[in-house]
Design a protein around this motif. Structure first.
Motif, short mmCIF file in Angstrom:
data_model
loop_
_atom_site.label_atom_id
_atom_site.label_comp_id
_atom_site.label_asym_id
_atom_site.label_seq_id
_atom_site.Cartn_x
_atom_site.Cartn_y
_atom_site.Cartn_z
N UNK A 237 39.24 13.41 10.32
CA UNK A 237 40.03 12.80 9.25
C UNK A 237 41.07 11.84 9.78
N UNK A 238 41.46 12.01 11.04
CA UNK A 238 42.44 11.10 11.63
C UNK A 238 41.92 9.67 11.66
N UNK A 239 40.59 9.52 11.74
CA UNK A 239 40.00 8.18 11.79
C UNK A 239 39.31 7.82 10.47
N UNK A 240 39.49 8.65 9.43
CA UNK A 240 38.86 8.40 8.14
C UNK A 240 39.52 7.19 7.48
N UNK A 241 38.72 6.34 6.85
CA UNK A 241 39.23 5.13 6.21
C UNK A 241 39.73 5.47 4.81
N UNK A 242 41.03 5.32 4.58
CA UNK A 242 41.61 5.58 3.27
C UNK A 242 41.84 7.06 3.01
N UNK A 243 42.28 7.40 1.79
CA UNK A 243 42.52 8.81 1.45
C UNK A 243 41.25 9.64 1.54
N UNK A 244 41.41 10.90 1.93
CA UNK A 244 40.29 11.84 1.99
C UNK A 244 40.40 12.79 0.80
N UNK A 245 39.32 12.87 0.02
CA UNK A 245 39.25 13.81 -1.10
C UNK A 245 38.07 14.75 -0.89
N UNK A 246 38.14 15.95 -1.44
CA UNK A 246 37.03 16.89 -1.25
C UNK A 246 35.78 16.44 -1.98
N UNK A 247 34.66 16.92 -1.52
CA UNK A 247 33.39 16.62 -2.17
C UNK A 247 33.37 17.27 -3.55
N UNK A 248 33.14 16.50 -4.61
CA UNK A 248 33.18 17.08 -5.96
C UNK A 248 31.98 17.98 -6.24
N UNK A 249 32.24 19.09 -6.92
CA UNK A 249 31.18 19.99 -7.37
C UNK A 249 31.22 20.07 -8.88
N UNK A 250 30.05 19.98 -9.49
CA UNK A 250 29.95 20.05 -10.94
C UNK A 250 30.02 21.52 -11.35
N UNK A 251 30.95 21.84 -12.26
CA UNK A 251 31.08 23.20 -12.77
C UNK A 251 30.99 23.17 -14.28
N UNK A 252 30.30 24.14 -14.85
CA UNK A 252 30.08 24.16 -16.30
C UNK A 252 30.54 25.50 -16.86
N UNK A 253 31.65 25.53 -17.59
CA UNK A 253 32.17 26.78 -18.11
C UNK A 253 31.28 27.42 -19.16
N UNK A 254 30.36 26.65 -19.75
CA UNK A 254 29.49 27.21 -20.77
C UNK A 254 28.24 27.85 -20.18
N UNK B 278 47.13 7.50 -8.28
CA UNK B 278 45.69 7.24 -8.22
C UNK B 278 45.26 7.29 -6.75
N UNK B 279 44.27 8.14 -6.45
CA UNK B 279 43.71 8.23 -5.11
C UNK B 279 42.24 7.87 -5.17
N UNK B 280 41.79 7.04 -4.25
CA UNK B 280 40.39 6.65 -4.20
C UNK B 280 39.80 6.94 -2.84
N UNK B 281 38.61 7.50 -2.81
CA UNK B 281 37.94 7.85 -1.55
C UNK B 281 36.61 7.12 -1.48
N UNK B 282 36.59 6.05 -0.71
CA UNK B 282 35.35 5.31 -0.48
C UNK B 282 34.79 5.54 0.90
N UNK B 283 35.57 6.20 1.75
CA UNK B 283 35.10 6.52 3.10
C UNK B 283 34.82 5.32 3.96
N UNK B 284 35.34 4.14 3.57
CA UNK B 284 35.05 2.94 4.35
C UNK B 284 33.69 2.35 4.05
N UNK B 285 32.95 2.99 3.11
CA UNK B 285 31.60 2.53 2.76
C UNK B 285 31.61 1.79 1.43
N UNK B 286 32.29 2.35 0.44
CA UNK B 286 32.42 1.71 -0.87
C UNK B 286 33.87 1.28 -1.08
N UNK B 287 34.05 0.23 -1.88
CA UNK B 287 35.40 -0.29 -2.13
C UNK B 287 36.25 0.76 -2.84
#
Length: 314
Positions: free
Chosen positions: A95-112, A222-231
C-alpha cells in the motif's frame, strides 16, 4: 450464503473428498469456512486475499492431528488470524506504493437473502471504517475484529495473536476507543438511505444537482480508488462545494439507467455499469440525514469479484 464463497466451499469439499465422503478435517473446515473468510476479509479488506488466506489455512489444517485439537473452531480461527496477520503486514508494504487512496474490495450483501445475513453483519464496517481500521496496527486490527465483530473471548484471541489475555484486553480497549471516536454517529433509517440514493439517481437523470447538494454535509469526503489503472481522484476531496463540483463533472457522463442501487458491505451503494460491465461501485455514508462520505472503487482488480456476483444475481 448464495454467493461465490458458498460455491467455493462446495468446490473445496468436492475436491478434498475423493471417495464422495468428506473426512473429518474437511467437514470441520467447510463447516467454519464462512466464519474464517469473514475473519480474513475484515482484517484484509480483500476477498481475493481472504481466499488465499483460507487456502493457506487449509494446507496447515490438513496436516494437524485432530486428536490433539480440543476446539476445532478456535484452532481454525487461530490459523486464519495468524495467516491474515502475516499477509496484512505484506499488504501494508504494498500500500505504500499504491496509487491514490486504498479502499477495500466491495462485497455485495443482500439483507433480504437469509443466507447473506452473517456476511452482511460481519463485513458491515469494512467500507465505512476503512480509514479508521487502516490506522490501527495489524495486531490491534486483529484484536478489534475478533472481539468486536465476532465476540471471541480474550483467551481465544490471545492464542490467535500470541499475546497474553491481559495484553489483549488492553489492546482491545485501546482499539475500541480509537474506533468509537470515529465511527458513524447513529443508525441510518431506510428512509434516509433511500432519499440519498434517489437524489443521486435523480441528479443523473435530470442533470439537476440541487437535490443532491442539499443533502451533502459541509464536511463531506469523497474517496476514489482507481489503483493507478482507472481515472480517480488521487487525494481525498473534502467539502460540499468541492465534492459537488466533482459529482457534477462525473454525472455529466452517465445516465440514470446505468446506475443500480445496491447494498455493499451492508452499506447503501450505487453500482455503475457501462457496456454491460461494472465500472464503479460507490458506497455512501450517511450521518444525521446528510451524506458524509462517498467511497468509489474503480480499480478493475477489486471489481472482478463484484462482476461475478452481480452476474449470478441478475
Amino acid at each position: 450464503m448464495t454467493s461465490e464463497h458458498s460455491e467455493r466451499t462446495e468446490d473445496t469439499a468436492g475436491q478434498l473428498a475423493g471417495d464422495g465422503r468428506a473426512d473429518p478435517a474437511t467437514e470441520a473446515f467447510v463447516a467454519h469456512r464462512n466464519l474464517l473468510f469473514t475473519v480474513a476479509y475484515e482484517m484484509l479488506g480483500s476477498a481475493a486475499d481472504a481466499e488465499d488466506v483460507l487456502q493457506e489455512t487449509w494446507l496447515r489444517w490438513a496436516g494437524v492431528d485432530l486428536g490433539t485439537v480440543r476446539d476445532q473452531r478456535a484452532y481454525l480461527v487461530r490459523i486464519t488470524t495468524r495467516q491474515a496477520l502475516s499477509r496484512l503486514r505484506t499488504l501494508g508494504r504494498r500500500k505504500e506504493s499504491y496509487v491514490g487512496p486504498w479502499l477495500p474490495e466491495p462485497l455485495l450483501t443482500a439483507p433480504d437473502v437469509a443466507e447473506d445475513v452473517e456476511l452482511a453483519d460481519s463485513v458491515s464496517m469494512a467500507m465505512l471504517l476503512v480509514l479508521v481500521l487502516e490506522t490501527l496496527t495489524p495486531t490491534e486490527r486483529a484484536v478489534f475484529v475478533l472481539r468486536e465483530v465476532f465476540d471471541l473471548g480474550y483467551d481465544e484471541i490471545a492464542e490467535a495473536v500470541d499475546k497474553s489475555p491481559a495484553a489483549v484486553r488492553q489492546i482491545a480497549h485501546r482499539a475500541r476507543a480509537h474506533v468509537a471516536a470515529r465511527r458513524p454517529r447513529g443508525v441510518v433509517s431506510p428512509t434516509e438511505t433511500q432519499g440519498a440514493l434517489d437524489a443521486f439517481r435523480r441528479a443523473a437523470e435530470t442533470g439537476d444537482l440541487q437535490s443532491l447538494l442539499d443533502i451533502l454535509a459541509p464536511d463531506v469526503v469523497f474517496l476514489g480508488d482507481g489503483g493507478g489503472v482507472k481515472q480517480a481522484v488521487l487525494r481525498p476531496v473534502v467539502g460540499a462545494d468541492k465534492v459537488g463540483r466533482l459529482l457534477a463533472a462525473g454525472l455529466g457522463r452517465i445516465t440514470a439507467s446505468s446506475l443500480r442501487p445496491a447494498q455493499v458491505n451492508a452499506c447503501p451503494a450505487l453500482i455503475l455499469r457501462l457496456d454491460g460491465a461494472v465500472d464503479t461501485v460507490m458506497a455512501v455514508r450517511i450521518d444525521d440525514g446528510l451524506i458524509t462520505g462517498f467511497y468509489a472503487v474503480r480499480n478493475p482488480e477489486k471489481l472482478s469479484h463484484m462482476q461475478r456476483e452481480t452476474a449470478l444475481r441478475r
